[in-house]
Design a protein around this motif. Sequence first.
Motif, PDB file in Angstrom:
ATOM      1  N   GLY A   1       0.779  -1.235   0.000  1.00 55.29           N
ATOM      2  CA  GLY A   1       0.000   0.000   0.000  1.00 55.29           C
ATOM      3  C   GLY A   1       0.806   1.277   0.000  1.00 55.29           C
ATOM      4  N   PHE A   2       2.138   1.173  -0.041  1.00 59.07           N
ATOM      5  CA  PHE A   2       2.963   2.374  -0.085  1.00 59.07           C
ATOM      6  C   PHE A   2       2.970   2.964  -1.502  1.00 59.07           C
ATOM      7  N   SER A   3       3.157   4.254  -1.567  1.00 60.79           N
ATOM      8  CA  SER A   3       3.144   4.956  -2.848  1.00 60.79           C
ATOM      9  C   SER A   3       4.531   5.126  -3.429  1.00 60.79           C
ATOM     10  N   GLN A   4       5.540   5.181  -2.567  1.00 61.51           N
ATOM     11  CA  GLN A   4       6.900   5.430  -3.047  1.00 61.51           C
ATOM     12  C   GLN A   4       7.904   5.024  -1.972  1.00 61.51           C
ATOM     13  N   ILE A   5       9.063   4.554  -2.406  1.00 60.16           N
ATOM     14  CA  ILE A   5      10.158   4.169  -1.513  1.00 60.16           C
ATOM     15  C   ILE A   5      11.438   4.831  -2.017  1.00 60.16           C
ATOM     16  N   ALA A   6      12.268   5.297  -1.087  1.00 64.09           N
ATOM     17  CA  ALA A   6      13.564   5.877  -1.441  1.00 64.09           C
ATOM     18  C   ALA A   6      14.549   5.568  -0.318  1.00 64.09           C
ATOM     19  N   VAL A   7      15.800   5.991  -0.497  1.00 65.32           N
ATOM     20  CA  VAL A   7      16.843   5.679   0.497  1.00 65.32           C
ATOM     21  C   VAL A   7      17.679   6.929   0.764  1.00 65.32           C
ATOM     22  N   ALA A   8      17.833   7.265   2.036  1.00 65.79           N
ATOM     23  CA  ALA A   8      18.594   8.447   2.446  1.00 65.79           C
ATOM     24  C   ALA A   8      19.836   8.051   3.227  1.00 65.79           C
ATOM     25  N   ASP A   9      20.839   8.925   3.190  1.00 71.14           N
ATOM     26  CA  ASP A   9      22.026   8.782   4.022  1.00 71.14           C
ATOM     27  C   ASP A   9      21.683   9.251   5.437  1.00 71.14           C
ATOM     28  N   VAL A  10      22.561   9.003   6.380  1.00 70.95           N
ATOM     29  CA  VAL A  10      22.291   9.361   7.775  1.00 70.95           C
ATOM     30  C   VAL A  10      22.956  10.666   8.205  1.00 70.95           C
ATOM     31  N   ASP A  11      23.722  11.285   7.329  1.00 68.48           N
ATOM     32  CA  ASP A  11      24.390  12.535   7.679  1.00 68.48           C
ATOM     33  C   ASP A  11      23.445  13.708   7.433  1.00 68.48           C
ATOM     34  N   LEU A  12      22.828  14.195   8.509  1.00 71.46           N
ATOM     35  CA  LEU A  12      21.908  15.327   8.426  1.00 71.46           C
ATOM     36  C   LEU A  12      22.491  16.549   9.132  1.00 71.46           C
ATOM     37  N   SER A  13      23.802  16.590   9.249  1.00 73.01           N
ATOM     38  CA  SER A  13      24.447  17.655  10.028  1.00 73.01           C
ATOM     39  C   SER A  13      24.097  19.050   9.520  1.00 73.01           C
ATOM     40  N   SER A  14      23.887  19.198   8.225  1.00 77.98           N
ATOM     41  CA  SER A  14      23.575  20.529   7.688  1.00 77.98           C
ATOM     42  C   SER A  14      22.192  21.010   8.118  1.00 77.98           C
ATOM     43  N   ALA A  15      21.352  20.099   8.610  1.00 78.05           N
ATOM     44  CA  ALA A  15      20.018  20.487   9.079  1.00 78.05           C
ATOM     45  C   ALA A  15      20.012  20.895  10.543  1.00 78.05           C
ATOM     46  N   GLU A  16      21.116  20.645  11.241  1.00 76.26           N
ATOM     47  CA  GLU A  16      21.141  20.891  12.679  1.00 76.26           C
ATOM     48  C   GLU A  16      20.991  22.364  13.061  1.00 76.26           C
TER      49      GLU A  16
ATOM     50  N   LYS B   1      19.403  15.130  18.530  1.00 80.03           N
ATOM     51  CA  LYS B   1      19.333  13.690  18.255  1.00 80.03           C
ATOM     52  C   LYS B   1      18.408  13.427  17.079  1.00 80.03           C
ATOM     53  N   ARG B   2      17.438  14.299  16.901  1.00 80.46           N
ATOM     54  CA  ARG B   2      16.484  14.173  15.798  1.00 80.46           C
ATOM     55  C   ARG B   2      17.192  14.212  14.446  1.00 80.46           C
ATOM     56  N   ALA B   3      18.324  14.901  14.392  1.00 84.41           N
ATOM     57  CA  ALA B   3      19.075  15.024  13.136  1.00 84.41           C
ATOM     58  C   ALA B   3      20.230  14.033  13.061  1.00 84.41           C
ATOM     59  N   ARG B   4      20.255  13.070  13.976  1.00 87.90           N
ATOM     60  CA  ARG B   4      21.365  12.114  14.023  1.00 87.90           C
ATOM     61  C   ARG B   4      20.825  10.682  14.095  1.00 87.90           C
ATOM     62  N   PRO B   5      20.395  10.136  12.971  1.00 91.12           N
ATOM     63  CA  PRO B   5      19.807   8.794  12.955  1.00 91.12           C
ATOM     64  C   PRO B   5      20.699   7.726  13.576  1.00 91.12           C
ATOM     65  N   ALA B   6      22.000   7.822  13.358  1.00 91.36           N
ATOM     66  CA  ALA B   6      22.902   6.800  13.882  1.00 91.36           C
ATOM     67  C   ALA B   6      23.067   6.903  15.398  1.00 91.36           C
ATOM     68  N   GLU B   7      22.663   8.036  15.980  1.00 87.38           N
ATOM     69  CA  GLU B   7      22.656   8.166  17.435  1.00 87.38           C
ATOM     70  C   GLU B   7      21.378   7.566  17.996  1.00 87.38           C
ATOM     71  N   LEU B   8      20.290   7.781  17.278  1.00 90.68           N
ATOM     72  CA  LEU B   8      19.006   7.256  17.718  1.00 90.68           C
ATOM     73  C   LEU B   8      19.019   5.726  17.685  1.00 90.68           C
TER      74      LEU B   8
ATOM     75  N   VAL C   1      12.771  11.859  14.779  1.00 92.89           N
ATOM     76  CA  VAL C   1      13.236  11.641  13.407  1.00 92.89           C
ATOM     77  C   VAL C   1      12.878  12.854  12.566  1.00 92.89           C
ATOM     78  N   LEU C   2      13.834  13.366  11.796  1.00 91.20           N
ATOM     79  CA  LEU C   2      13.557  14.475  10.870  1.00 91.20           C
ATOM     80  C   LEU C   2      12.952  13.901   9.595  1.00 91.20           C
ATOM     81  N   GLU C   3      11.677  13.583   9.664  1.00 93.05           N
ATOM     82  CA  GLU C   3      11.026  12.860   8.575  1.00 93.05           C
ATOM     83  C   GLU C   3      11.038  13.626   7.258  1.00 93.05           C
ATOM     84  N   VAL C   4      10.692  14.901   7.301  1.00 97.48           N
ATOM     85  CA  VAL C   4      10.633  15.676   6.055  1.00 97.48           C
ATOM     86  C   VAL C   4      12.029  15.848   5.461  1.00 97.48           C
TER      87      VAL C   4
END
Length: 378
Positions: free
Chosen positions: A25-40, A64-71, A152-155
């Motif tokens: 039932g999902f509409s789309q799947i993608a893959v992201a890296d875990v480095d979100l440091s620029s969003a901090e 922590k929200r911007a650090r998936p590997a910490e979560l 989690v920084l979902e957007v």
Amino acid sequence: MQELPSTVDAAALLARLRGWARELGFSQIAVADVDLSSAEPGLQAWLDAGHHGRMHYMAAHGLKRARPAELVPGTLRVVTARMDYLPRDTAPGWQAVEWAGLATPEQAQISIYARGRDYHKVLRQRLQKLAEQLQAEVGPLGYRVFTDSAPVLEVELAARSGLGWRGKHTLTLHREAGSMFFLGEIFVDLALPLTEPVSGHCGECRACIDVCPTAAITAPYRVDARRCISYLTIEHDGPIPEALRPALGNRVYGCDDCQLACPWNKFAQPAVLADFDARPGMAGTSIAALLAWDEAEFLRRTEGSAIRRIGFMRWRRNLAVAAGNALRVRDDAALRAALQRAGQGSDALVAEHIAWALSAPRSAGALSSGTPSVGAFE
């Protein structure tokens, strides 16, 4: 780092993952890296400004929200997913139907996403099944699934992986699906191939900013939750500020205005799952009828619904504000009587809002979309 087995073709695996997702039932799947440091920095500035309101967990989790590997230690990739949620019977021109509902003061307006089954339950179960299918394909896998249920920084993850771009209302937008979809994630310790982000397409448009009833979108890509009707009716557990009550109009759970005004939502797609079909009483029901529910009826009607999480007292608080706004437009003896009955034996929070509703002066004007002048709240 857990590399893909040498026998596994990365592109083929991603294609299979997307196929399994569509079956679920999902509409789309993608893959992201875990480095979100620029969003901090942006996240920290938003927290420092107090824009999270009384959502204290936001500040507690901090960066922590911007650090998936910490979560989730060991996380190497985040599988991002989106699922359309418009009810299956949604017809073209659905936005006009919603605007008409907002212009009917005595009718309670519930955000579209909340009219069916609780999306947390739907997505979490299906993400779990998707992760299990991936594990069956590649072998032992460390993973955790999330949907609006953890820091989690979902957007941000959705945008970086190519599910869409961040709109000026801060929601994810897709050229072929608008924004009427849920997001979910699977954190994995597997080095899946990354997918490419897409460019933004908001241009000079500011429809979402201009339509916001409480001017909660304080700048492009910045929302002050303390003014947001979704926050006020769902997350906020205290009295709704009197200055903002008129702006709620007949919205009793959430607010869709910024999405209704967005031109990209002419491409929004109906869900493929029955879970998001509107339940009886959740669309087109009068405020007086909902005020007649006692707590047992509320719990029965909202079983398995996202609405139940706010509890009966907040539900009645919201209904009282909507009723007061309706009485400002035209007097209604039945609605006044419903308010008075609901006030009997109510707690202080509900009693205060019912008293406000019953004492609200009537207005000769009528609600259009329920949207007041922004200047009234500056």
